[in-house]
Design a protein around this motif. Structure first.
Motif, PDB file in Angstrom:
ATOM      1  N   LEU A  19       7.199 -19.415  53.617  1.00 54.49           N
ATOM      2  CA  LEU A  19       8.160 -20.410  53.263  1.00 54.49           C
ATOM      3  C   LEU A  19       7.593 -20.772  51.652  1.00 54.49           C
ATOM      4  O   LEU A  19       8.501 -20.998  50.847  1.00 54.49           O
ATOM      5  CB  LEU A  19       8.172 -21.488  54.025  1.00 54.49           C
ATOM      6  N   PHE A  20       6.219 -21.005  51.508  1.00 52.85           N
ATOM      7  CA  PHE A  20       5.688 -21.038  50.173  1.00 52.85           C
ATOM      8  C   PHE A  20       6.142 -19.878  49.380  1.00 52.85           C
ATOM      9  O   PHE A  20       6.659 -20.067  48.014  1.00 52.85           O
ATOM     10  CB  PHE A  20       4.200 -21.042  50.228  1.00 52.85           C
ATOM     11  N   HIS A  21       6.264 -18.535  49.743  1.00 56.95           N
ATOM     12  CA  HIS A  21       6.446 -17.576  48.973  1.00 56.95           C
ATOM     13  C   HIS A  21       8.009 -17.496  48.708  1.00 56.95           C
ATOM     14  O   HIS A  21       8.431 -17.370  47.480  1.00 56.95           O
ATOM     15  CB  HIS A  21       6.149 -16.257  49.720  1.00 56.95           C
ATOM     16  N   VAL A  22       8.950 -18.118  49.486  1.00 56.63           N
ATOM     17  CA  VAL A  22      10.234 -18.337  49.396  1.00 56.63           C
ATOM     18  C   VAL A  22      10.571 -19.392  48.192  1.00 56.63           C
ATOM     19  O   VAL A  22      11.202 -19.156  47.084  1.00 56.63           O
ATOM     20  CB  VAL A  22      10.791 -18.740  50.570  1.00 56.63           C
ATOM     21  N   TYR A  23       9.682 -20.200  48.174  1.00 56.14           N
ATOM     22  CA  TYR A  23       9.807 -21.378  47.194  1.00 56.14           C
ATOM     23  C   TYR A  23       9.386 -20.558  45.785  1.00 56.14           C
ATOM     24  O   TYR A  23      10.137 -20.917  44.673  1.00 56.14           O
ATOM     25  CB  TYR A  23       8.809 -22.408  47.613  1.00 56.14           C
ATOM     26  N   TRP A  24       8.368 -19.865  45.670  1.00 58.44           N
ATOM     27  CA  TRP A  24       8.033 -19.338  44.273  1.00 58.44           C
ATOM     28  C   TRP A  24       8.984 -18.177  44.067  1.00 58.44           C
ATOM     29  O   TRP A  24       8.876 -18.213  42.417  1.00 58.44           O
ATOM     30  CB  TRP A  24       6.595 -18.655  44.609  1.00 58.44           C
ATOM     31  N   TRP A  30       4.053 -24.498  41.706  1.00 61.43           N
ATOM     32  CA  TRP A  30       3.534 -25.647  42.276  1.00 61.43           C
ATOM     33  C   TRP A  30       2.771 -25.075  43.479  1.00 61.43           C
ATOM     34  O   TRP A  30       3.451 -24.327  44.063  1.00 61.43           O
ATOM     35  CB  TRP A  30       4.488 -26.715  42.820  1.00 61.43           C
ATOM     36  N   PRO A  31       1.732 -25.449  43.713  1.00 59.54           N
ATOM     37  CA  PRO A  31       0.795 -26.514  43.221  1.00 59.54           C
ATOM     38  C   PRO A  31       0.060 -26.038  42.019  1.00 59.54           C
ATOM     39  O   PRO A  31      -0.810 -26.774  41.334  1.00 59.54           O
ATOM     40  CB  PRO A  31       0.036 -26.920  44.202  1.00 59.54           C
ATOM     41  N   ALA A  32       0.102 -25.005  41.544  1.00 54.60           N
ATOM     42  CA  ALA A  32      -0.396 -24.413  40.043  1.00 54.60           C
ATOM     43  C   ALA A  32       0.420 -24.901  38.687  1.00 54.60           C
ATOM     44  O   ALA A  32       1.458 -24.896  39.031  1.00 54.60           O
ATOM     45  CB  ALA A  32      -0.710 -23.058  40.062  1.00 54.60           C
ATOM     46  N   PRO A  33      -0.234 -24.997  37.723  1.00 54.89           N
ATOM     47  CA  PRO A  33       0.478 -25.368  36.418  1.00 54.89           C
ATOM     48  C   PRO A  33       1.374 -24.233  36.077  1.00 54.89           C
ATOM     49  O   PRO A  33       2.427 -24.374  35.088  1.00 54.89           O
ATOM     50  CB  PRO A  33      -0.386 -26.065  35.707  1.00 54.89           C
ATOM     51  N   ASP A  34       1.025 -22.852  36.104  1.00 60.13           N
ATOM     52  CA  ASP A  34       1.683 -22.022  35.452  1.00 60.13           C
ATOM     53  C   ASP A  34       1.423 -20.646  36.220  1.00 60.13           C
ATOM     54  O   ASP A  34       0.728 -20.414  37.238  1.00 60.13           O
ATOM     55  CB  ASP A  34       1.172 -21.511  34.176  1.00 60.13           C
ATOM     56  N   PRO A  35       2.205 -19.471  36.009  1.00 62.47           N
ATOM     57  CA  PRO A  35       2.308 -18.097  37.085  1.00 62.47           C
ATOM     58  C   PRO A  35       0.726 -17.677  37.075  1.00 62.47           C
ATOM     59  O   PRO A  35       0.619 -17.125  38.156  1.00 62.47           O
ATOM     60  CB  PRO A  35       3.263 -17.621  36.504  1.00 62.47           C
ATOM     61  N   ARG A  36       0.064 -17.616  35.904  1.00 63.19           N
ATOM     62  CA  ARG A  36      -1.477 -16.962  35.996  1.00 63.19           C
ATOM     63  C   ARG A  36      -2.148 -17.813  36.753  1.00 63.19           C
ATOM     64  O   ARG A  36      -2.991 -17.052  37.459  1.00 63.19           O
ATOM     65  CB  ARG A  36      -1.860 -16.827  34.580  1.00 63.19           C
ATOM     66  N   THR A  37      -2.049 -19.270  36.720  1.00 66.34           N
ATOM     67  CA  THR A  37      -2.855 -19.835  37.762  1.00 66.34           C
ATOM     68  C   THR A  37      -2.734 -19.884  39.094  1.00 66.34           C
ATOM     69  O   THR A  37      -3.542 -19.511  40.009  1.00 66.34           O
ATOM     70  CB  THR A  37      -3.163 -21.594  37.217  1.00 66.34           C
ATOM     71  N   LEU A  38      -1.481 -19.671  39.179  1.00 71.26           N
ATOM     72  CA  LEU A  38      -0.936 -19.496  40.660  1.00 71.26           C
ATOM     73  C   LEU A  38      -1.426 -18.102  41.306  1.00 71.26           C
ATOM     74  O   LEU A  38      -1.956 -17.940  42.478  1.00 71.26           O
ATOM     75  CB  LEU A  38       0.633 -19.643  40.645  1.00 71.26           C
ATOM     76  N   SER A  39      -1.400 -17.116  40.402  1.00 70.22           N
ATOM     77  CA  SER A  39      -1.608 -15.673  40.700  1.00 70.22           C
ATOM     78  C   SER A  39      -3.271 -15.664  40.938  1.00 70.22           C
ATOM     79  O   SER A  39      -3.815 -15.219  42.205  1.00 70.22           O
ATOM     80  CB  SER A  39      -1.597 -14.639  39.529  1.00 70.22           C
ATOM     81  N   TYR A  40      -3.958 -16.561  40.442  1.00 71.48           N
ATOM     82  CA  TYR A  40      -5.522 -16.495  40.483  1.00 71.48           C
ATOM     83  C   TYR A  40      -5.633 -17.262  41.784  1.00 71.48           C
ATOM     84  O   TYR A  40      -6.744 -16.660  42.485  1.00 71.48           O
ATOM     85  CB  TYR A  40      -6.027 -17.216  39.285  1.00 71.48           C
ATOM     86  N   THR A  51       7.265 -12.790  41.000  1.00 72.55           N
ATOM     87  CA  THR A  51       8.882 -12.446  40.978  1.00 72.55           C
ATOM     88  C   THR A  51       9.321 -12.175  42.229  1.00 72.55           C
ATOM     89  O   THR A  51       8.718 -11.693  43.132  1.00 72.55           O
ATOM     90  CB  THR A  51       9.066 -11.154  39.878  1.00 72.55           C
ATOM     91  N   PRO A  52      10.656 -12.045  42.520  1.00 73.91           N
ATOM     92  CA  PRO A  52      11.173 -11.883  43.706  1.00 73.91           C
ATOM     93  C   PRO A  52      10.901 -10.354  44.298  1.00 73.91           C
ATOM     94  O   PRO A  52      10.504  -9.963  45.295  1.00 73.91           O
ATOM     95  CB  PRO A  52      12.718 -11.946  43.376  1.00 73.91           C
ATOM     96  N   ARG A  53      10.701  -9.454  42.994  1.00 71.40           N
ATOM     97  CA  ARG A  53      10.353  -8.079  43.518  1.00 71.40           C
ATOM     98  C   ARG A  53       9.101  -7.904  44.364  1.00 71.40           C
ATOM     99  O   ARG A  53       8.936  -7.086  45.221  1.00 71.40           O
ATOM    100  CB  ARG A  53      10.254  -7.118  42.329  1.00 71.40           C
ATOM    101  N   THR A  54       8.081  -8.738  43.782  1.00 66.86           N
ATOM    102  CA  THR A  54       6.757  -8.951  44.351  1.00 66.86           C
ATOM    103  C   THR A  54       6.976  -9.640  45.675  1.00 66.86           C
ATOM    104  O   THR A  54       6.036  -9.318  46.690  1.00 66.86           O
ATOM    105  CB  THR A  54       5.557  -9.329  43.394  1.00 66.86           C
ATOM    106  N   LEU A  55       7.303 -10.573  45.453  1.00 64.16           N
ATOM    107  CA  LEU A  55       7.521 -12.057  46.700  1.00 64.16           C
ATOM    108  C   LEU A  55       8.166 -11.481  47.882  1.00 64.16           C
ATOM    109  O   LEU A  55       7.868 -11.752  49.334  1.00 64.16           O
ATOM    110  CB  LEU A  55       7.858 -12.962  46.111  1.00 64.16           C
ATOM    111  N   LEU A  56       9.379 -10.749  47.730  1.00 61.80           N
ATOM    112  CA  LEU A  56      10.270 -10.586  48.845  1.00 61.80           C
ATOM    113  C   LEU A  56       9.625  -9.559  50.005  1.00 61.80           C
ATOM    114  O   LEU A  56       9.572  -9.904  51.152  1.00 61.80           O
ATOM    115  CB  LEU A  56      11.495 -10.092  48.603  1.00 61.80           C
ATOM    116  N   PRO A  57       8.937  -8.735  49.535  1.00 67.33           N
ATOM    117  CA  PRO A  57       8.330  -7.648  50.841  1.00 67.33           C
ATOM    118  C   PRO A  57       7.127  -8.659  51.525  1.00 67.33           C
ATOM    119  O   PRO A  57       6.963  -8.471  52.543  1.00 67.33           O
ATOM    120  CB  PRO A  57       7.641  -6.701  50.024  1.00 67.33           C
ATOM    121  N   LEU A  58       6.504  -9.330  50.531  1.00 67.07           N
ATOM    122  CA  LEU A  58       5.448 -10.427  51.261  1.00 67.07           C
ATOM    123  C   LEU A  58       5.919 -11.458  52.128  1.00 67.07           C
ATOM    124  O   LEU A  58       5.728 -11.446  53.470  1.00 67.07           O
ATOM    125  CB  LEU A  58       4.685 -11.083  50.154  1.00 67.07           C
TER     126      LEU A  58
END
Length: 444
Positions: A19-24, A30-40, A51-58
């Motif tokens: 569900l977190f990945h669906v949200y992203w 959230w809870p990170a301030p930007d995509p790079r921090t979230l990725s880290y 992006t959906p291309r990365t997240l949907l398979p996960l």
């Protein structure tokens, strides 16, 4: 009944993660301030786009795993959910084993340390053991998770437990100079007289790569060629140096201050081209002109092997493997040349031996993880420094198509694409490169 509760708990953890990945996928971070921090935070030093291309398979994998464990805990699905749950358990335990290594400070930086130690690792280990109990496989199958765990142990040993030999018999050349600063003991070479030109050693290389230009330019300039931290024979003093653009531009400034240079022409190749560009963007008063040879600086992906170095364990393992064996490095060095006959044994030794030094090995994968070229790219339209950009049309590292983009983004750029030249421009096409540099520096 116990297995039902365990299955519910593991399934809930996996479903919540999904569900977190669906949200992203909505673009939220959230809870990170930007995509790079979230990725880290999620992946640990890997700049993967959320992006959906990365997240949907996960999402699909996590949802399937949650459903499999939940169904197995209710005795549904027969052998399919039994072995599927065992596979889920194995994956969680492998991730937990990696997390234990990272909790020891191996392979990832400080921002990832806390969340890995206090959330990911204990959660994966607990969920993995619970899923294994839910699987209810025959006793002999208890050995199944041991296979990937042993593989992980071998990878961890190769990445962190094994240190290739340092070839310290390969020494700095006669005529080398050193200057001590609180940041580093910089190794450099100096020749000639006239306006100052500073050549930054290419990434994962050292001053050797600029020998032809040092000789060609010394007649009209005071030429400095310097190894920055993580390169050649420079020795790092400040262990708090960050392996990113801030850290490398700080190192450039530290060297210029140490040798008393207020304003220079700054030159870089590959990674160091990006460092030179960023230094000029931050300190235009100190850089009269720029020369960039097949530079980094655009927010594009690196070659696949270098992209793999962004991943903890893989980066350390690949770096160690390359340092351990000269013959493993030799083909990669020769691939940098359009004229392979110029990649002599001397050149291969020069490109390999200093990269066996422990600090230089570590700098290689740390820089690959830390350099964020979006910063330089975003600042290019406002870069006021006159710039010469040179690129080889047979570059196998950074595609030659990027030359036109540098020309379009930099308002004061002169761009030349050199026929029959590879990425190692300074050695592969030394004469043409030196002539173009000399003409540009004379005029600027």
């Amino acid at each position: 009944m116990a297995h039902r509760h365990l299955g519910t708990a593991v399934g809930a953890v996996l479903a919540t993660d999904a569900l977190f990945h669906v949200y992203w996928t909505t673009g939220a971070t959230w809870p990170a301030p930007d995509p790079r921090t979230l990725s880290y935070a999620v992946l640990g030093a890997v700049d993967v786009p959320f992006t959906p291309r990365t997240l949907l398979p996960l999402i699909a994998v996590l949802a399937l795993a949650a459903g499999c464990v939940f169904a197995r805990s209710r005795d549904r699905g027969g052998p399919v959910t039994r072995w599927g749950t065992l596979l889920v358990a194995t994956g969680l335990l492998v991730r937990g084993a990696l997390g234990l290594a990272w909790s020891l400070g191996l392979g990832v930086g400080a921002p990832f340390y806390g969340i890995n130690l206090f959330l990911y690792t204990p959660l994966c280990l607990a969920a993995g053991l619970a899923a294994f109990a839910v699987a209810g496989v025959p006793r002999w199958a208890a050995a199944v998770p041991a296979v990937p765990l042993l593989l992980v142990a071998a990878l961890l040993w190769g990445a962190y437990g094994w240190a290739p030999a340092e070839h310290r018999e390969y020494r700095a050349p006669a005529g080398s100079q050193f200057v001590d600063t609180p940041l580093a003991r910089f190794h450099y070479e100096r020749a000639g007289s006239g306006p100052a030109v500073v050549l930054l050693s290419p990434g994962a290389a050292w001053t050797y790569a600029w020998r032809p230009q040092l000789e060609a330019l010394r007649a009209g300039h005071t030429v400095y060629v310097v190894d920055l931290p993580g390169q050649g024979f420079t020795e790092l003093r400040d262990r708090g140096l960050t392996w990113d653009l801030d850290g490398m531009t700080r190192a450039v400034g530290s060297f210029l201050d140490a040798v008393g240079l207020d304003r220079v022409a700054l030159v870089g190749n590959s990674w160091s081209g990006g460092w030179a560009l960023r230094y000029a963007q931050l300190h235009p008063d100190r850089v009269g002109s720029l020369v960039l040879l097949a530079p980094s600086g655009l927010a594009d992906k690196d070659p696949r092997t270098w992209e793999l170095m962004k991943y903890p364990v893989l980066g350390e393992l690949l770096t160690n493997a390359g340092a351990a064996d000269r013959e493993t490095t030799a083909p990669g060095v020769r691939a940098l040349f359009a004229h392979p006959e110029l990649a002599t044994d001397e050149v291969v030794d020069a490109m390999w031996a200093p990269n066996t030094f422990a600090d230089n090995r570590a700098a290689t994968y740390r820089l690959e993880r830390g350099l964020d070229w979006r910063v330089t790219q975003d600042a290019m339209p406002g870069t006021s420094t006159p710039t010469l950009v040179l690129w080889g049309d047979r570059d196998t590292v950074l595609p030659v198509g990027r030359a036109a983009r540098f020309g379009a983004l930099l308002p004061h750029a002169e761009v030349h694409v050199l026929d029959a030249c590879g990425h190692a421009l300074t050695l592969d096409c030394a004469g043409r490169v030196s002539a173009l540099m000399a003409d540009f520096l004379r005029d600027h």
